[in-house]
Design a protein around this motif. Structure first.
Motif, mmCIF file in Angstrom:
data_model
loop_
_atom_site.group_PDB
_atom_site.id
_atom_site.type_symbol
_atom_site.label_atom_id
_atom_site.label_comp_id
_atom_site.label_asym_id
_atom_site.label_seq_id
_atom_site.Cartn_x
_atom_site.Cartn_y
_atom_site.Cartn_z
ATOM 1 N N LYS A 200 0.828 -1.207 0.000
ATOM 2 C CA LYS A 200 0.000 0.000 0.000
ATOM 3 C C LYS A 200 0.862 1.257 0.000
ATOM 4 N N THR B 71 3.515 5.823 -5.637
ATOM 5 C CA THR B 71 3.562 5.756 -7.096
ATOM 6 C C THR B 71 2.384 6.510 -7.709
ATOM 7 N N THR B 72 1.198 6.294 -7.172
ATOM 8 C CA THR B 72 0.011 7.002 -7.670
ATOM 9 C C THR B 72 0.099 8.498 -7.410
ATOM 10 N N PHE C 137 7.747 5.620 -7.167
ATOM 11 C CA PHE C 137 8.006 4.193 -6.958
ATOM 12 C C PHE C 137 9.420 3.968 -6.443
ATOM 13 N N ALA D 185 2.251 1.644 -3.582
ATOM 14 C CA ALA D 185 1.167 2.034 -4.490
ATOM 15 C C ALA D 185 0.729 3.473 -4.260
ATOM 16 N N HIS D 186 0.701 3.883 -3.002
ATOM 17 C CA HIS D 186 0.302 5.259 -2.694
ATOM 18 C C HIS D 186 1.283 6.271 -3.281
#
Length: 411
Positions: A159, A165-166, A204, A162-163
């Motif tokens: 998580k 990177t987004t 990332f 992903a957080h």
């Protein structure tokens, strides 16, 4: 001739006298009576057989394995006169007066070294003494926790990556989109695509490096996303006080979001406690709610408030509330149930008072319902936080009635 014959017989008479048993006993002076030689007795006579002479002490045979506990006279030496005077019995082996000194059992005092393949026991020398090796981190443990999860750094590592990177991708896209006024020509599309890919790659890479070297638990990854939103709102509202340029505001919001997420990871740590995260999130929510109530009270009291003031206040208030309760975590340590219970009671009482007072007073275009809602929610939060039974610290109970019956985390 007769005189010569008498002198010749005198030695023969003396020889006969000396050879007699009575003369032998007189010469030796022994108190033991002389017994006639008899047949050879067995080496171990039976216990029923009586001794041949009552004056002679019975002799006890000592076996090598016999215990000394059952022999009362064992280990007491006999006098030298009796040892010289008592002749050994025929056929019996004389026993020793004291037990033989046994060699100490070295196998009981010192452990034996292991036998090698050649069948020999190696001798220990100072050079061959084993030395404890220094501890070497194998990398299986991270911040005192066993590595686990898809990225081997905690259950919240996926998580977390992903957080970021987004967040990097969205930041790169919107910064380029606002800079080009959301134009979709060739150059604008190239800029937005490049910003999205570069932002995602940087997010990332940074998050992957961080989570590989630091433990990432679920509370930190979850509240990091909320704090990034609060940080972005705060920086956008702060910069809106000075300029209204869309590009500057977009970059400020993006940097504020990254700052909020990384402050959560750096200051809160990968093992961020759940109660600390809930307390900061509650501070952000109540900061926004109370700011809106205050603005409503001022507005419906007859003072006009511009849209920019509404926008800046509502953008800054969550960051101020979260920051204030983040500082409070250094002093107070409420439980997660206590925080959630206070939030539910505060929201429920505040909403109920606002609705009932607005209906009773004939509308929401006056300041009284908002004032009552503000006071009701604040009172409910305070009362539930301080006086609920589960907040009592049982370890602080005292036997004296003069002492305070309990204390909790708030005082």
């Amino acid at each position: 001739m007769s005189l010569l014959r008498n002198w010749i017989c005198l030695p023969a008479v003396l020889a006969l006298v000396l050879a007699s048993p009575e003369a032998a006993r007189a010469q030796t002076g022994s108190s033991y009576p002389y017994t006639e030689p008899s047949q050879a007795q067995p080496s171990y006579p039976s216990q029923q057989a009586a001794p041949s002479e009552p004056s002679s002490p019975p002799s006890t045979e000592q076996q090598p394995g016999d215990s000394a506990a059952g022999q009362p006279g064992y280990g007491q030496p006999i006098s030298a006169q009796q040892e010289q005077a008592s002749p050994p019995d025929e056929g019996n082996v004389p026993t020793r007066d004291a037990p033989l000194a046994q060699e100490p059992d070295s196998s009981r005092t010192s452990p034996l070294s292991p036998v090698t393949q050649d069948g020999l026991r190696p001798t220990l020398s100072p050079a061959s003494t084993p030395v404890q090796a220094d501890y070497v981190d194998s990398g299986a443990v991270l911040d005192g926790r066993q590595r686990l999860g898809p990225f081997l750094s905690g259950p919240g590592s996926f998580k977390f990556i992903a957080h970021h990177t987004t967040l990097g991708a969205l930041g790169g896209f919107f910064t380029q989109a606002f800079a080009n006024d959301f134009s979709f020509d060739q150059s604008s599309r190239e800029a937005m695509l490049a910003g999205t890919l570069i932002g995602a790659g940087l997010g990332f890479g940074a998050s992957a490096w961080w989570q590989f070297n630091n433990w990432v638990d679920r509370p930190m990854s979850t509240f990091g996303m909320g704090n990034s939103v609060v940080g972005g709102m705060f920086m956008a509202g702060f910069m809106d006080l000075f300029t209204q340029d869309p590009g500057v505001l977009t970059w400020s919001a993006f940097l504020g979001a990254e700052l909020g997420a990384w402050l959560t990871a750096g200051l809160g740590g990968g093992q961020l406690p759940l109660n600390d995260g809930l307390l900061m999130a509650s501070g952000a929510g109540w900061g926004a709610a109370y700011a809106a109530l205050l603005l409503a009270v001022i507005h419906f009291s007859g003072t006009d408030i511009s849209s920019k003031t509404w926008r800046d206040t509502l953008l800054l208030a969550p960051g101020i509330g979260a920051g204030a309760l983040a500082l409070a975590t250094m002093r107070y340590d409420p439980t997660p149930s206590q925080i959630l219970r206070a939030d539910l009671f505060g929201a429920g009482v505040g909403a109920a008072v606002l609705l009932i007072s607005g209906l009773v007073l004939g509308g929401f275009d006056q300041s009284t319902p908002y004032v009552l809602s503000f006071l009701g929610s604040a009172g409910a939060i305070t009362t539930v936080s301080l006086l609920w039974e589960e907040s009592v610290d049982r370890s602080s109970l005292k036997s004296s009635a003069k002492d305070r019956p309990y204390r909790n985390v708030w005082w």
